[in-house]
Structure formats: structure tokens, C-alpha cells
Scaffold this motif. Structure first.
Motif, PDB file in Angstrom:
ATOM      1  N   MET A 156      -2.217   6.480  -5.926  1.00  0.00           N
ATOM      2  CA  MET A 156      -2.105   7.949  -6.025  1.00  0.00           C
ATOM      3  C   MET A 156      -0.835   8.325  -6.785  1.00  0.00           C
ATOM      4  SD  MET A 156      -4.209   9.908  -3.693  1.00  0.00           S
ATOM      5  CE  MET A 156      -5.858   9.339  -4.067  1.00  0.00           C
ATOM      6  N   GLY A 157      -0.966   8.624  -8.062  1.00  0.00           N
ATOM      7  CA  GLY A 157       0.190   8.902  -8.912  1.00  0.00           C
ATOM      8  C   GLY A 157       1.082  10.013  -8.377  1.00  0.00           C
ATOM      9  N   GLY A 158       0.464  11.142  -8.012  1.00  0.00           N
ATOM     10  CA  GLY A 158       1.247  12.283  -7.542  1.00  0.00           C
ATOM     11  C   GLY A 158       2.073  11.954  -6.310  1.00  0.00           C
ATOM     12  N   HIS A 159       1.492  11.127  -5.432  1.00  0.00           N
ATOM     13  CA  HIS A 159       2.205  10.770  -4.207  1.00  0.00           C
ATOM     14  C   HIS A 159       3.430   9.919  -4.502  1.00  0.00           C
ATOM     15  CE1 HIS A 159      -1.608  11.411  -1.587  1.00  0.00           C
ATOM     16  NE2 HIS A 159      -1.357  12.382  -2.420  1.00  0.00           N
ATOM     17  N   HIS A 160       3.264   8.968  -5.421  1.00  0.00           N
ATOM     18  CA  HIS A 160       4.411   8.142  -5.811  1.00  0.00           C
ATOM     19  C   HIS A 160       5.496   9.036  -6.417  1.00  0.00           C
ATOM     20  CE1 HIS A 160       3.031   4.155  -4.967  1.00  0.00           C
ATOM     21  NE2 HIS A 160       1.947   4.260  -5.709  1.00  0.00           N
ATOM     22  N   ALA A 161       5.084   9.956  -7.289  1.00  0.00           N
ATOM     23  CA  ALA A 161       6.040  10.826  -7.976  1.00  0.00           C
ATOM     24  C   ALA A 161       6.823  11.681  -6.977  1.00  0.00           C
ATOM     25  CB  ALA A 161       5.311  11.708  -8.984  1.00  0.00           C
ATOM     26  N   ALA A 162       6.107  12.278  -5.996  1.00  0.00           N
ATOM     27  CA  ALA A 162       6.787  13.126  -5.012  1.00  0.00           C
ATOM     28  C   ALA A 162       7.768  12.306  -4.180  1.00  0.00           C
ATOM     29  CB  ALA A 162       5.752  13.790  -4.101  1.00  0.00           C
ATOM     30  N   SER A 163       7.385  11.068  -3.819  1.00  0.00           N
ATOM     31  CA  SER A 163       8.305  10.232  -3.035  1.00  0.00           C
ATOM     32  C   SER A 163       9.532   9.869  -3.868  1.00  0.00           C
ATOM     33  CB  SER A 163       7.645   8.938  -2.574  1.00  0.00           C
ATOM     34  OG  SER A 163       6.302   9.107  -2.321  1.00  0.00           O
ATOM     35  N   GLY A 164       9.326   9.659  -5.177  1.00  0.00           N
ATOM     36  CA  GLY A 164      10.450   9.338  -6.062  1.00  0.00           C
ATOM     37  C   GLY A 164      11.455  10.481  -6.100  1.00  0.00           C
ATOM     38  N   ALA A 165      10.947  11.707  -6.263  1.00  0.00           N
ATOM     39  CA  ALA A 165      11.833  12.874  -6.315  1.00  0.00           C
ATOM     40  C   ALA A 165      12.588  13.009  -4.992  1.00  0.00           C
ATOM     41  CB  ALA A 165      11.020  14.129  -6.600  1.00  0.00           C
ATOM     42  N   ALA A 166      11.878  12.800  -3.873  1.00  0.00           N
ATOM     43  CA  ALA A 166      12.516  12.912  -2.558  1.00  0.00           C
ATOM     44  C   ALA A 166      13.612  11.860  -2.402  1.00  0.00           C
ATOM     45  CB  ALA A 166      11.476  12.751  -1.454  1.00  0.00           C
ATOM     46  N   ALA A 167      13.340  10.640  -2.878  1.00  0.00           N
ATOM     47  CA  ALA A 167      14.335   9.570  -2.768  1.00  0.00           C
ATOM     48  C   ALA A 167      15.586   9.954  -3.545  1.00  0.00           C
ATOM     49  CB  ALA A 167      13.757   8.255  -3.301  1.00  0.00           C
ATOM     50  N   LEU A 203       3.238  -0.902  -0.490  1.00  0.00           N
ATOM     51  CA  LEU A 203       3.337  -1.836   0.641  1.00  0.00           C
ATOM     52  C   LEU A 203       2.766  -1.213   1.914  1.00  0.00           C
ATOM     53  CD1 LEU A 203       4.876  -4.665   1.096  1.00  0.00           C
ATOM     54  CD2 LEU A 203       6.642  -3.285   2.162  1.00  0.00           C
ATOM     55  N   VAL A 204       3.011   0.081   2.118  1.00  0.00           N
ATOM     56  CA  VAL A 204       2.554   0.714   3.359  1.00  0.00           C
ATOM     57  C   VAL A 204       1.166   1.346   3.254  1.00  0.00           C
ATOM     58  CG1 VAL A 204       4.861   1.121   4.297  1.00  0.00           C
ATOM     59  CG2 VAL A 204       3.790   2.881   2.881  1.00  0.00           C
ATOM     60  N   THR A 205       0.602   1.408   2.054  1.00  0.00           N
ATOM     61  CA  THR A 205      -0.706   2.061   1.963  1.00  0.00           C
ATOM     62  C   THR A 205      -1.834   1.168   1.466  1.00  0.00           C
ATOM     63  OG1 THR A 205      -0.104   2.825  -0.225  1.00  0.00           O
ATOM     64  CG2 THR A 205       0.092   4.417   1.561  1.00  0.00           C
ATOM     65  N   THR A 206      -1.554   0.238   0.590  1.00  0.00           N
ATOM     66  CA  THR A 206      -2.675  -0.439  -0.066  1.00  0.00           C
ATOM     67  C   THR A 206      -2.803  -1.883   0.396  1.00  0.00           C
ATOM     68  OG1 THR A 206      -1.308  -1.149  -1.879  1.00  0.00           O
ATOM     69  CG2 THR A 206      -2.359   0.993  -2.097  1.00  0.00           C
ATOM     70  N   GLY A 207      -3.494  -2.644  -0.397  1.00  0.00           N
ATOM     71  CA  GLY A 207      -3.725  -4.046  -0.050  1.00  0.00           C
ATOM     72  C   GLY A 207      -2.501  -4.923  -0.189  1.00  0.00           C
ATOM     73  N   GLY A 208      -1.331  -4.332  -0.291  1.00  0.00           N
ATOM     74  CA  GLY A 208      -0.116  -5.126  -0.320  1.00  0.00           C
ATOM     75  C   GLY A 208       0.385  -5.431  -1.709  1.00  0.00           C
ATOM     76  N   ASP A 224      -3.551  -8.973   8.085  1.00  0.00           N
ATOM     77  CA  ASP A 224      -3.406  -7.774   7.256  1.00  0.00           C
ATOM     78  C   ASP A 224      -1.993  -7.691   6.676  1.00  0.00           C
ATOM     79  OD1 ASP A 224      -5.880  -6.689   7.258  1.00  0.00           O
ATOM     80  OD2 ASP A 224      -5.566  -5.514   9.097  1.00  0.00           O
ATOM     81  N   ILE A 225      -1.051  -8.407   7.288  1.00  0.00           N
ATOM     82  CA  ILE A 225       0.345  -8.347   6.840  1.00  0.00           C
ATOM     83  C   ILE A 225       0.612  -9.403   5.766  1.00  0.00           C
ATOM     84  CG2 ILE A 225       2.743  -8.635   7.590  1.00  0.00           C
ATOM     85  CD1 ILE A 225       1.864  -7.371  10.276  1.00  0.00           C
ATOM     86  N   TRP A 226       0.294 -10.657   6.099  1.00  0.00           N
ATOM     87  CA  TRP A 226       0.385 -11.724   5.084  1.00  0.00           C
ATOM     88  C   TRP A 226      -1.049 -12.019   4.696  1.00  0.00           C
ATOM     89  CZ3 TRP A 226       2.282 -17.433   6.124  1.00  0.00           C
ATOM     90  CH2 TRP A 226       2.407 -18.102   4.893  1.00  0.00           C
ATOM     91  N   ARG A 227      -1.469 -11.463   3.588  1.00  0.00           N
ATOM     92  CA  ARG A 227      -2.895 -11.446   3.248  1.00  0.00           C
ATOM     93  C   ARG A 227      -3.344 -12.734   2.579  1.00  0.00           C
ATOM     94  NH1 ARG A 227      -4.517  -6.038   3.801  1.00  0.00           N
ATOM     95  NH2 ARG A 227      -6.384  -6.482   2.579  1.00  0.00           N
ATOM     96  N   SER A 228      -4.660 -12.932   2.586  1.00  0.00           N
ATOM     97  CA  SER A 228      -5.193 -14.210   2.096  1.00  0.00           C
ATOM     98  C   SER A 228      -4.859 -14.456   0.623  1.00  0.00           C
ATOM     99  CB  SER A 228      -6.703 -14.280   2.311  1.00  0.00           C
ATOM    100  OG  SER A 228      -7.309 -13.171   1.710  1.00  0.00           O
ATOM    101  N   ASN A 229      -4.609 -13.360  -0.153  1.00  0.00           N
ATOM    102  CA  ASN A 229      -4.254 -13.566  -1.561  1.00  0.00           C
ATOM    103  C   ASN A 229      -2.747 -13.805  -1.732  1.00  0.00           C
ATOM    104  OD1 ASN A 229      -3.303 -11.036  -1.022  1.00  0.00           O
ATOM    105  ND2 ASN A 229      -4.429 -10.002  -2.638  1.00  0.00           N
ATOM    106  N   LEU A 263       0.310   3.209   6.907  1.00  0.00           N
ATOM    107  CA  LEU A 263      -0.335   4.476   6.573  1.00  0.00           C
ATOM    108  C   LEU A 263      -1.809   4.329   6.233  1.00  0.00           C
ATOM    109  CD1 LEU A 263       2.454   6.209   4.463  1.00  0.00           C
ATOM    110  CD2 LEU A 263       2.081   6.243   6.913  1.00  0.00           C
ATOM    111  N   GLY A 264      -2.386   3.189   6.552  1.00  0.00           N
ATOM    112  CA  GLY A 264      -3.808   2.995   6.264  1.00  0.00           C
ATOM    113  C   GLY A 264      -4.048   2.856   4.773  1.00  0.00           C
ATOM    114  N   ARG A 265      -5.274   3.171   4.348  1.00  0.00           N
ATOM    115  CA  ARG A 265      -5.612   3.018   2.928  1.00  0.00           C
ATOM    116  C   ARG A 265      -4.969   4.126   2.100  1.00  0.00           C
ATOM    117  NH1 ARG A 265      -9.106   0.661   0.467  1.00  0.00           N
ATOM    118  NH2 ARG A 265      -9.839  -1.300   1.280  1.00  0.00           N
ATOM    119  N   ALA A 266      -4.822   3.867   0.781  1.00  0.00           N
ATOM    120  CA  ALA A 266      -4.280   4.891  -0.107  1.00  0.00           C
ATOM    121  C   ALA A 266      -5.157   6.135  -0.009  1.00  0.00           C
ATOM    122  CB  ALA A 266      -4.250   4.366  -1.535  1.00  0.00           C
ATOM    123  N   GLY A 267      -4.525   7.300   0.145  1.00  0.00           N
ATOM    124  CA  GLY A 267      -5.262   8.553   0.240  1.00  0.00           C
ATOM    125  C   GLY A 267      -5.712   8.893   1.649  1.00  0.00           C
TER     126      GLY A 267
END
Ligand SMILES: [Zn+2]
Length: 269
Positions: free
Chosen positions: A1-12, A179-184, A207-212, A220-224
Motif C-alpha cells: 500500500m503505497g499511500g500507507h508507507h508514505a504517510a508512515s514516512g512523513a510521521a517518522a 514486516l508487520v503487514t505482509t509475508g515478511g 508465520d514469524i520465520w517463514r518457509s521461504n 497488523l494482519g495482511r496488507a490493507g
């Protein structure tokens, strides 16, 4: 989610350059650095996804950005691989540092061309991802980016030193976001250590250390997801307040007549 990354960047950035310094003594900047750095960091929080040809950054400056995306995808081993690792993050920061060194001497003085161009690219990217000008299309994004980059060059050329820090904040926020939203993310890329067979059968841990071999903290579950939105709303609010306060104080010091007029208008209401 591009917008979400951008908003977190501005907040940081608001936290690092504005809120942090007053409470924890981090990296104090004046209003120009907070406002423009915030917009720039909203852009740098998107560069990790340059490894994907459908990302916002891949479409930010066609056809160059598309070609770069294809190149990065190949070099970094595909989407959410090399650019989402400690190594990838370091490369982005070094590139930003190198770009900010590039200066040209002119009749009006030394111009930080590299920093100016990088800042402009990042702010254009942020404006696109945050849909600042949804109706008027790409030209407004570029004009906005040009004006913002021009503001720094004009009011505070010495401030370009924050660009590498903005890149660092952006890529860290992006990687943590994934790290907190997607497949890692493969933090140690190109070293990928896959878990042993028994591990893959243990719920939660797999789910933390994934098979890949990727690392994930799926708070935060899945992205979105709904949870992602619940975190994002206060984060965006915080960024907006921080940037608006900076914009106001910038206006107060450079166009006092305009802010005085606004204040008296508000007073009349
Ligand atoms: Zn990503």
C-alpha cells in the motif's frame, strides 16, 4: 500500500525532526526542514518497492523509472527481496548521500543540484502516492515537488545534510511496515536461511520465520487489513498536524502579513 508507507514516512520524520528533539533531543530542524523533510521522507518510504514494475515509484518518471524498476527487480532477486534487506537499505542511504554531494558552482553561488533533484523526485513520488492532487493529474505533482525543492534551496540550502537521514528513515519505515503487514522481508538478504522442516509445522512460529526464509511479525494482519487502518489513521493524523504546524511557522516567518490576515479572519468568526 503505497499511500500507507508514505504517510508512515512523513510521521517518522515529524517524530525525528520535530517531536523527538523537544522531548528526547534527536535531530532538531527548523520549520523548512520539518515540512520539506516530511514530504521527502513520505517519498523515500516508497523506494524499496522500486523492485516491482507496478509500484508507484516505478511509474514516477516514465520511461526511466520503469527501466530502473526492471533492473532493480533483476538485481535484487525479485519483489520484496534485496531492496527490503539491511544491505538494500544501506545502498539507498549511500546513494542519497552521494547524490547530496553533487554540487555545481554558478554565478549566483553553489547549487546543490543532486540534493535538489533527489528531493524533487521524492516529493513528486509522495504527492502521487498520497493523492495530494487527485483531480489535476501529474503536472500538479511535479509543480508541487519543484516548489518544495526550490523552497529549501532558497531558504535553507545548508539543510540538505538531512537527505541521507530522510532516506534512512524512509527505508526503515518501509521495511518495518512490510514486516508487520505482509509475508515478511528477507532482512539478511542475500543470505537466506530457511527454517528446518519441523519448524514449518509449528503454528504462529512458522508465520514469524517463514518457509521461504523471510522474517515477519504479522501484528497488523495482511496488507490493507482493518488493523492496519486502525494504526494508520492516528499515524497520518500525527504527520498532518506536525507538517501543518511547520508550514504555519514557515509562513509566519516569511509571509507574516498573510498569517496575520488569516488570524484576524479566524478571530472574526
Ligand atoms: Zn515493500
Amino acid at each position: 500500500m503505497g499511500g500507507h508507507h508514505a504517510a508512515s514516512g512523513a510521521a517518522a520524520w515529524v517524530a525525528i525532526a520535530s517531536t523527538g528533539p523537544y522531548t528526547l533531543g534527536w535531530y532538531p530542524l527548523d520549520a523548512t526542514g520539518i515540512l520539506i523533510g516530511g514530504m521527502t521522507t513520505a517519498g523515500t518510504a516508497l523506494v524499496c518497492d522500486w523492485d516491482h514494475r507496478h509500484s508507484t515509484v516505478a511509474h514516477s518518471l516514465p520511461p526511466v523509472s520503469n527501466v530502473v524498476a526492471a533492473g532493480i527487480e533483476k538485481l535484487s532477486g525479485g519483489h520484496r527481496q534485496g531492496t527490503h534487506s539491511l544491505l538494500g537499505a544501506s545502498v539507498f542511504v549511500v546513494l542519497a548521500a552521494v547524490a547530496s554531494q553533487f554540487q555545481v558552482s554558478t554565478a549566483v553561488g553553489t547549487l546543490s543540484v543532486g540534493a535538489g533533484v533527489l528531493c524533487m523526485l521524492m516529493i513528486n513520488l509522495a504527492a502521487k502516492a498520497l493523492k495530494l492532487f487527485p483531480k489535476s493529474g501529474w503536472i500538479s505533482n511535479w509543480i508541487f515537488a519543484l516548489v518544495m525543492a526550490g523552497l529549501v534551496t532558497w531558504f535553507a540550502p545548508e539543510q540538505w545534510s538531512w537527505l541521507p537521514l530522510s532516506m534512512l528513515a524512509g527505508v526503515v519505515v518501509h521495511i518495518v511496515g512490510d514486516l508487520v503487514t505482509t509475508g515478511g522481508v528477507p532482512l539478511l538478504w542475500p543470505i537466506v536461511i530457511k527454517p528446518p522442516k519441523f519448524w514449518r509445522k509449528i503454528p504462529v512460529l512458522n508465520d514469524i520465520w517463514r518457509s521461504n526464509g523471510a522474517l515477519s511479525v504479522p501484528l497488523l494482519g495482511r496488507a490493507g487489513s482493518k488493523r492496519e487502518w486502525l494504526v494508520l489513521i492516528p499515524v497520518s493524523g500525527y504527520a498532518m498536524v506536525g507538517l501543518c504546524v511547520a508550514a504555519w511557522s514557515l509562513a509566519e516567518s516569511h509571509v507574516p502579513a498573510a498569517t496575520a490576515l488569516l488570524k484576524s479572519l479566524v478571530g472574526m468568526l
